[in-house]
Design an enzyme around this catalytic site. Structure first.
Site, PDB file in Angstrom:
ATOM      1  N   ASN A 111      49.613  35.104  35.182  1.00  0.00           N
ATOM      2  CA  ASN A 111      48.149  36.061  35.411  1.00  0.00           C
ATOM      3  C   ASN A 111      47.857  36.713  34.076  1.00  0.00           C
ATOM      4  O   ASN A 111      48.998  36.244  32.666  1.00  0.00           O
ATOM      5  CB  ASN A 111      48.667  37.419  35.732  1.00  0.00           C
ATOM      6  N   HIS A 113      46.522  40.009  31.552  1.00  0.00           N
ATOM      7  CA  HIS A 113      46.498  40.913  31.425  1.00  0.00           C
ATOM      8  C   HIS A 113      45.985  41.241  29.807  1.00  0.00           C
ATOM      9  O   HIS A 113      45.892  40.559  28.910  1.00  0.00           O
ATOM     10  CB  HIS A 113      47.981  41.215  31.098  1.00  0.00           C
ATOM     11  N   SER A 140      47.355  39.306  27.401  1.00  0.00           N
ATOM     12  CA  SER A 140      48.445  38.186  27.401  1.00  0.00           C
ATOM     13  C   SER A 140      48.164  37.230  28.351  1.00  0.00           C
ATOM     14  O   SER A 140      47.437  37.284  29.262  1.00  0.00           O
ATOM     15  CB  SER A 140      50.051  38.862  27.873  1.00  0.00           C
ATOM     16  N   ASP A 149      53.347  42.754  36.735  1.00  0.00           N
ATOM     17  CA  ASP A 149      52.541  42.568  34.834  1.00  0.00           C
ATOM     18  C   ASP A 149      53.671  41.790  34.250  1.00  0.00           C
ATOM     19  O   ASP A 149      54.417  42.771  32.978  1.00  0.00           O
ATOM     20  CB  ASP A 149      51.559  44.005  34.038  1.00  0.00           C
TER      21      ASP A 149
HETATM   22  C1  GAR Z   1      40.144  41.001  32.909  1.00  0.00           C
HETATM   23  O1  GAR Z   1      40.204  41.463  31.412  1.00  0.00           O
HETATM   24  C2  GAR Z   1      41.973  40.520  32.977  1.00  0.00           C
HETATM   25  O2  GAR Z   1      42.881  40.560  31.910  1.00  0.00           O
HETATM   26  C3  GAR Z   1      42.130  41.921  33.567  1.00  0.00           C
HETATM   27  O3  GAR Z   1      40.596  41.901  34.605  1.00  0.00           O
HETATM   28  C4  GAR Z   1      39.465  41.584  33.850  1.00  0.00           C
HETATM   29  C5  GAR Z   1      39.185  40.848  34.646  1.00  0.00           C
HETATM   30  O4  GAR Z   1      38.073  40.552  33.983  1.00  0.00           O
HETATM   31  N1  GAR Z   1      43.137  41.860  34.825  1.00  0.00           N
HETATM   32  C6  GAR Z   1      43.564  42.711  34.957  1.00  0.00           C
HETATM   33  O5  GAR Z   1      43.297  44.156  34.108  1.00  0.00           O
HETATM   34  C7  GAR Z   1      45.250  42.988  35.421  1.00  0.00           C
HETATM   35  N2  GAR Z   1      46.325  43.552  34.965  1.00  0.00           N
HETATM   36  P1  GAR Z   1      36.598  39.973  34.448  1.00  0.00           P
HETATM   37  O6  GAR Z   1      36.260  39.391  35.963  1.00  0.00           O
HETATM   38  O7  GAR Z   1      35.386  39.362  33.825  1.00  0.00           O
HETATM   39  O8  GAR Z   1      37.493  38.011  34.373  1.00  0.00           O
END
Ligand code: GAR
Length: 194
Positions: A111, A113, A140, A149
């Site tokens: 994942n 994060h 991360s 997470d």
């Molecule tokens: C990313 O910033 C990722 O780290 C976050 O969602 C976004 C997806 O962006 N994930 C979380 O918050 C998980 N808890 P994207 O659709 O442009 O790749």
């Protein structure tokens, strides 16, 4: 040696795009992106898959935000298994996965994060760090375990929060480092370097 991967995401898909671009430049190690699966029918991440001509499928997992029903989860497991992945990459997949799901793919789910875990877990990692007032945050990549997470951290990249940063500028800075970190981790995992 091929290292098939499946990407799961709920949003715009900028990290899926970064992975696909790395693959196009032969810098994703042994990894081959087999499919993108989204629980949001009109998610940008599906369009990105279509543009790169890889299977990009919507899986109806019920109301957004809710935990998955066992029926929905079984359907998702079946769909993922059909692509025979070595690795499942959660790139903005905003669902909490159950223990049976994680056990099915034990040691094969990572994942991304947007914080320096274990700080600022949850759905708003960037906003929470910004509002807290920390001076350094980041992103991360970790192995997925049943706890949210949590799970062993594979790698992280830090981002400094400058006094002039707004939430929007911080989001841009974190996304930019995510787009380096995630392909780099996938490349190293697929090449047995991690
Ligand atoms: C990313 O910033 C990722 O780290 C976050 O969602 C976004 C997806 O962006 N994930 C979380 O918050 C998980 N808890 P994207 O659709 O442009 O790749």
């Amino acid at each position: 040696m091929s290292y098939p991967i499946v990407i799961l995401g709920s949003g715009g898909g900028s990290n899926a795009l970064a992975l696909l671009q790395a693959q196009a430049k032969n810098s994703l190690g042994q990894a081959t992106i087999k499919a993108i699966i989204s629980d949001v029918e009109d998610a940008g991440i599906l369009n990105i898959g279509h543009k790169f001509s890889i299977p990009a499928v919507y899986e109806n997992l019920g109301a957004v935000g809710a935990r998955l029903s066992s029926t929905a989860e079984s359907a998702l497991i079946k769909r993922i298994l059909s692509f025979k992945p070595e690795l499942i990459v959660l790139a903005g997949f905003m669902r909490i996965l159950s223990k049976p799901f994680i056990n099915t793919f034990e040691g094969k789910i990572i994942n991304l994060h947007p914080s320096l875990l274990p700080s600022f877990k949850g759905a708003h990692g960037i906003r929470d760090a910004y509002q807290y007032g920390v001076k350094v945050t980041g992103c991360s990549v970790h192995w997925v375990t049943p706890a949210l997470d949590d799970g062993p951290i594979i790698d992280q990249k830090s981002v400094r929060i400058d006094p002039a940063d707004t939430l929007e500028s911080l989001e841009q800075k974190i996304h930019a480092v995510e787009h380096q970190l995630l392909p780099d981790v996938v490349a190293r995992l697929s090449s047995g370097k991690l």
